[in-house]
Design an enzyme around this catalytic site. Structure first.
Site, PDB file in Angstrom:
ATOM      1  N   CYS A  42       0.650  -1.247   0.015  1.00 28.27           N
ATOM      2  CA  CYS A  42       0.043   0.043   0.136  1.00 28.27           C
ATOM      3  C   CYS A  42       0.814   1.003   0.185  1.00 28.27           C
ATOM      4  O   CYS A  42       0.684   2.533  -0.893  1.00 28.27           O
ATOM      5  CB  CYS A  42      -0.485  -0.110   0.792  1.00 28.27           C
ATOM      6  SG  CYS A  42      -1.723   1.210   1.330  1.00 28.27           S
ATOM      7  N   THR A 143       1.507 -11.331   5.314  1.00 29.69           N
ATOM      8  CA  THR A 143       2.168 -11.349   4.937  1.00 29.69           C
ATOM      9  C   THR A 143       1.691 -10.603   3.138  1.00 29.69           C
ATOM     10  O   THR A 143       2.424 -10.582   1.897  1.00 29.69           O
ATOM     11  CB  THR A 143       2.542 -12.003   4.356  1.00 29.69           C
ATOM     12  OG1 THR A 143       1.925 -13.580   3.806  1.00 29.69           O
ATOM     13  CG2 THR A 143       3.888 -12.599   4.943  1.00 29.69           C
ATOM     14  N   GLY A 144       0.851 -10.093   2.992  1.00 30.69           N
ATOM     15  CA  GLY A 144       0.019  -9.745   1.696  1.00 30.69           C
ATOM     16  C   GLY A 144       0.052 -10.278   0.217  1.00 30.69           C
ATOM     17  O   GLY A 144       0.074 -11.209   0.540  1.00 30.69           O
ATOM     18  N   HIS A 444     -25.302  22.680   1.083  1.00 31.83           N
ATOM     19  CA  HIS A 444     -25.153  23.415  -0.399  1.00 31.83           C
ATOM     20  C   HIS A 444     -24.886  24.686  -0.744  1.00 31.83           C
ATOM     21  O   HIS A 444     -24.420  25.377   0.399  1.00 31.83           O
ATOM     22  CB  HIS A 444     -26.683  23.625  -0.862  1.00 31.83           C
ATOM     23  CG  HIS A 444     -26.643  24.953  -1.678  1.00 31.83           C
ATOM     24  ND1 HIS A 444     -26.853  23.775  -2.829  1.00 31.83           N
ATOM     25  CD2 HIS A 444     -26.711  25.823  -2.523  1.00 31.83           C
ATOM     26  CE1 HIS A 444     -26.804  24.823  -3.997  1.00 31.83           C
ATOM     27  NE2 HIS A 444     -27.046  25.330  -3.993  1.00 31.83           N
TER      28      HIS A 444
END
Ligand code: FAD
Ligand code: NAD
Length: 466
Positions: A42, A143-144, A444
């Protein structure tokens, strides 16, 4: 041998978050990372660097395409890829340094080196300074994942590349061929299309981002076509070959006919596979499934008591925020707490422009379940805020239970929907009805009014601005 209460292998968003939460809960905690920098896919080669490149390329695209309409005249705008990549690397460094700081702050012991089980409660760490052994009461595998490819495609990292190399290119491709029209392909394809590359998407399914609500892929394809990206849907890629200067991608079209694509770079983005290489899972007796994912139960515990697994290496969406939720969850389970994750409410976002963001059930899933639902839609071209910023592509679609009005799914494509989806997640966590949203004031002019309008449309066609 050093002894720890909890040891985490892998320092991505799953691992480092688990480490911090374990330390907060009073455990003596160790974190093992095989690379010199913390943060995993990441931070180093995934979410953060890709968003840095998306932001830089968006500025360039606006300078060359929309500034004049805004009344801003600029001469000789040039894209400097080397500078974009340098800035991206600085952002990555600052973010990774932040994790070092957090580890020190929380008194987590960090080991740099490759971790592998030597038994169910001992881990060997092989690093630059040799081998260290530690013992731990509990161990969390974090460990991904790594990029997945096909047998007919050899990633040479020069012409046939993955996302990692696409974030470090030395030149802007003339013709970038994307193998796979999923999240990585479309985000990084957008970067280079904005910088002037011809980009062709070769996708097996009959639409891009095929796992999301079908309406999103159709709308995104329209917007990205305006950017010049070409789409070859229903094309199954079978191989890719490269020479010093060229790549040839082969695919089979719907009729089973072989088709060839030639370009100077080919980005393989066919999904990612769990990473457990040399982890010694056999020494601990930990089981993986047929796809190589570590098997876990509802408490994220593996088949071995005291060993847990989280993030990309286990079942479920391969997303950083899913890994983070699991990091916190597992630490709290170890501490004897009773945490909860609602996997149906993990949002999915694609950071193209317009951005795509969704949570809950898709319309296709509701049809398949035989659930009675109603639909509310609001197009951004009817939003004053979107007209002011010239970002009128896209819509918000709300799916609500036909009987109870409970929101079942929200699918957005448009400006800043990556941020807007948070409101839908919170609403759904509290099991809000579409009417609940219509009764809350939305400032708004903001993009968020579009969510309220779509909810008004779902509750008896009461939208005000369409
Ligand atoms: P990882 O982040 O992969 O970390 C695992 C770590 O473990 C790595 O640092 C690895 O070196 C280490 N490791 C592995 N084995 C060992 C070992 N034996 N010993 C020591 N260390 C080891 N997700 C999003 O939610 N949003 C996005 O915008 C987004 N963008 C992305 C863009 C790209 C280009 C890519 C590739 C991915 C993106 N993702 C995104 C997905 C996201 O990066 C992953 O879902 C996330 O990183 C998974 O976290 P993890 O902790 O499970 O594993
Ligand atoms: P993906 O699963 O999103 O897309 C892969 C695509 O390849 C799919 O559309 C699939 O139909 C197609 N495909 C498969 N076989 C094919 C073939 N033979 N020929 C042509 N097309 C084929 O995978 P990805 O884009 O590589 O991303 C990997 C993971 O990283 C994803 O799970 C995603 O969640 C994560 N990620 C997330 C983000 C984000 O959250 N914004 C960004 C990047 C990556």
């Amino acid at each position: 041998m050093d002894k720890f209460d909890v040891t985490i292998i892998g320092s991505g968003p799953g691992g480092y978050v688990a480490a911090i939460r374990c330390a907060q809960l009073g455990f003596k905690t160790a974190l093992i990372e095989r690379y010199q920098t913390l943060g995993g896919t990441c931070l180093n080669v995934g979410c953060i660097p890709s968003k840095a490149m998306l932001d830089s390329s968006e500025h360039y695209h606006n300078a060359t395409h929309t500034f004049a309409t805004h009344g801003i005249e600029v001469k000789e705008v040039k894209a400097n890829l080397a500078q974009m990549i340098k800035r991206k690397s600085e952002v990555v460094k600052q973010t990774c340094d932040g994790i070092n700081f957090l580890m020190k702050k929380n008194k987590v012991t960090v080991f740099h080196g490759h971790g592998s089980f030597t038994s169910k409660n001992t881990v060997s760490i092989k690093g630059e300074k040799g081998e260290t052994m530690i013992e731990s009461g509990k161990i969390i595998i974090a460990t991904g994942s790594k990029p997945f490819s096909l047998p007919g495609i050899e990633i040479d990292k020069k012409r046939i590349i993955t996302s990692t190399e696409a974030l470090e290119l030395k030149e802007i491709p003339k013709h970038l061929i994307l193998v796979g029209g999923g999240v990585i392909g479309l985000e990084l394809g957008s970067v280079y299309a904005r910088l002037g590359s011809k980009v062709s998407v070769v996708e097996y399914a009959d639409g891009i981002i095929p796992t999301m609500d079908k309406s999103l892929g159709k709308e995104l394809q329209k917007s990205l076509s305006k950017l010049g990206i070409e789409f070859y849907l229903n094309h199954k890629v079978t191989g890719a070959k490269s020479t010093a200067k060229e790549v040839t991608v082969t695919a089979e079209n719907k009729e089973g006919k072989a088709v060839e694509f030639k370009g100077d770079y080919c980005l393989v983005a066919l999904g990612r596979k769990p990473y457990t290489d040399n982890l010694g899972l056999d020494k601990a007796g930990v089981k993986v499934d047929a796809k190589g994912k570590v098997e876990v139960d509802d408490h994220l515990q593996t088949n071995v008591a005291g060993i847990y697994a989280i993030g990309d290496v286990v079942r479920g969406a391969m997303l950083a925020h899913k890994a983070e939720e699991e990091g916190t969850f597992v630490a709290e389970v170890i501490a004897g707490q009773k945490p909860h994750i609602n996997y149906n409410l993990i949002p999915g976002v694609v950071y193209t422009w317009p951005e795509v963001a969704a949570v809950g059930y898709t319309e296709e899933q509701l049809k398949e379940k035989g659930k009675k639902y109603k639909v509310g839609n609001f197009p951004f071209k009817a939003s004053g805020r979107a007209r002011a910023s010239m970002d009128t592509d896209g819509f918000v679609k709300v799916l609500a239970d036909a009987d109870t009005d409970e929101i079942l799914g929200v699918h957005m494509i448009g400006p800043r929907t990556a941020d807007m989806i948070a409101e839908a997640v919170i609403a759904m966590e509290f099991r809000a009805s579409a009417e609940d949203i219509t009764r809350a004031s939305h400032a708004h002019p903001t993009f968020t009014e579009s969510f309220k309008e779509a909810c008004l449309d779902a509750t008896g066609k009461r939208a005000i601005h369409i």
